[in-house]
Motif scaffolding. Sequence first.
Motif, short mmCIF file in Angstrom:
data_model
loop_
_atom_site.label_atom_id
_atom_site.label_comp_id
_atom_site.label_asym_id
_atom_site.label_seq_id
_atom_site.Cartn_x
_atom_site.Cartn_y
_atom_site.Cartn_z
N GLN A 165 0.81 -1.22 0.00
CA GLN A 165 0.00 0.00 0.00
C GLN A 165 0.85 1.28 0.00
N VAL A 166 2.15 1.13 0.20
CA VAL A 166 3.04 2.30 0.30
C VAL A 166 3.21 2.94 -1.07
N ARG A 167 3.04 4.25 -1.15
CA ARG A 167 3.14 4.97 -2.41
C ARG A 167 4.20 6.08 -2.38
N THR A 168 4.55 6.55 -1.19
CA THR A 168 5.48 7.67 -1.10
C THR A 168 6.67 7.32 -0.19
N LYS A 169 7.71 8.13 -0.30
CA LYS A 169 8.90 7.93 0.55
C LYS A 169 8.54 8.12 2.02
N GLU A 170 7.68 9.09 2.29
CA GLU A 170 7.30 9.38 3.67
C GLU A 170 6.55 8.20 4.29
N GLU A 171 5.65 7.59 3.50
CA GLU A 171 4.92 6.42 4.00
C GLU A 171 5.88 5.25 4.23
N MET A 172 6.89 5.13 3.38
CA MET A 172 7.89 4.07 3.54
C MET A 172 8.66 4.25 4.86
N ILE A 173 9.10 5.47 5.12
CA ILE A 173 9.85 5.76 6.35
C ILE A 173 8.99 5.46 7.58
N ASP A 174 7.74 5.88 7.54
CA ASP A 174 6.83 5.68 8.67
C ASP A 174 6.61 4.18 8.94
N LEU A 175 6.46 3.41 7.88
CA LEU A 175 6.24 1.97 8.04
C LEU A 175 7.49 1.28 8.61
N MET A 176 8.65 1.67 8.15
CA MET A 176 9.90 1.08 8.66
C MET A 176 10.05 1.34 10.16
N LYS A 177 9.72 2.56 10.59
CA LYS A 177 9.82 2.89 12.01
C LYS A 177 8.85 2.06 12.84
N LYS A 178 7.62 1.90 12.33
CA LYS A 178 6.61 1.13 13.06
C LYS A 178 7.03 -0.34 13.19
N MET A 179 7.69 -0.87 12.16
CA MET A 179 8.11 -2.27 12.20
C MET A 179 9.30 -2.49 13.14
#
Length: 501
Positions: free
Chosen positions: A357-371
């Motif tokens: 579902q990730v579409r942007t760099k910002e969403e990617m960074i946020d998901l990595m932090k949550k994981m």
Amino acid sequence: MKKVFLVDDEAVIRRGIAQKIDWKKEGFIYCGDASDGEMALPLIEKHQPDIVITDIKMPFMDGLSLSKIIKEKMPHVKIIILSGHDEFEYARQAIRIQVEEYCLKPVSSQDLVSILRKVKAEMETTRKVFNSIETKEALYEQLCKGFLSTEEIIHQTKNLQVDLMASYYTVLVIERKSETIKQKLASYQPLLFEKDTKSVMILKHDLEHLLLKQIKEIKEIVTSHHQPLLFGLGSIETRTEHITLAYENALEAYSYNRAIQSYTFLQDHQDFHQELMQSFDRRKLIHFLKFGQLNQLDTFVQSYASFIYQKQEPSNVFLYYFLLDFTITLRHHLDETVQYDNRCKERIEPLENSIHQVRTKEEMIDLMKKMLHPLLVQHDYHSSKYGKVIQQVKKVVTSRFHDSSLSLQEIAKEVNISASYLSNIFSKEMEQTITEYLTKTRMEQAKILLQTTDQKTYEIAYKVGFNDSHYFCHTFKKLTGMTTKEYKNHIAETISATSFN
């Protein structure tokens, strides 16, 4: 019977040494002497002695120049230097040449016999070690497995004529599928051996930035192959005895790489695979998964994903591939590590399923932090366990500092933890390496012996775990700023100044 040759410009010293020692009784043959290095060299080549005793200050060719030539032409010959000069520069040059003993005059015949016995005993022990390793490939494997002490490494490399000298080392593990790749990598002059289905290469260089350049080039060679090969690169180490850490890290990286390449989706997008493998270093993520802290989370994620930010408009497929690599690495780490509970895994699983579902760099960074967040919380919870491990290490060092074979690998066996993991834990908690801690412990024990006994320097060196007395002197000077003699005088003056009449 070991043959001994003497070089000294004072005839009275040569006669005294020659006549006052019962050579045959002590197991030696006195095969000759000379008054300077220039005269000695052809005689040494003729008689082929096992041990050369030489003064430093002599006309025409001094003892250090002679020793250097002997070590180059006849590396098996052991050298004992006798010097009337208590100067660190002489000792430093002797250490560089790798002479066996550096002793200050005057030396009694009894002292000299003791030194000769010690050198002879080391030679006989060394010969047994030499016989146990017959090929260069076997030596490289034992280096990687951490089976050799520093002293054994020096002797084995001399015996097999292996040039291991460098300032930086790393290890590459690669699957044995392509002779073409191996031929390309041969230009980097690796120390190579084969193990099961893998080729293992020790890489070395005197300059770190050039070794890093080689690593980058090698990654390009390996990943640019029409079918990217499985490989793992180890950490960069600065000690020969730590090559085993680089090897452990390389095997670990190889294991992670195999887990990632097993996904069929990735096999269908080899162009992405090649670009990512050449652009980022997964070892940084593996290290952070092991030792990262919660307060480092933001900084790490931004750093690890920095090359994504450098791309103008990365496609959704490219972002997905990067996150898939990230999550597979994380999942592999969870499966291989026992410290995480089921709640941690349950929190990460829905996040893994959302990467498409990730579409942007910002969403990617946020998901990595949550994981990463739940893993780091677990780290904090388990960090209290490190205290027990540190105490175990200290206990081993305290009880075995006198053992010259004590190494990181040995200590790791004692506390039942892998050497690479223990090294990182100790460095992180103590802000010094285990080797530094062991050396400081030995120096503190040496200080006690210097204060409380009249033992010779080489005797104290042996009692605190050094088989090489000139290396002990070098280390003592480096850590204390004084020679052993200066230290004893300093203690004597301190006691005198504080005494009451």
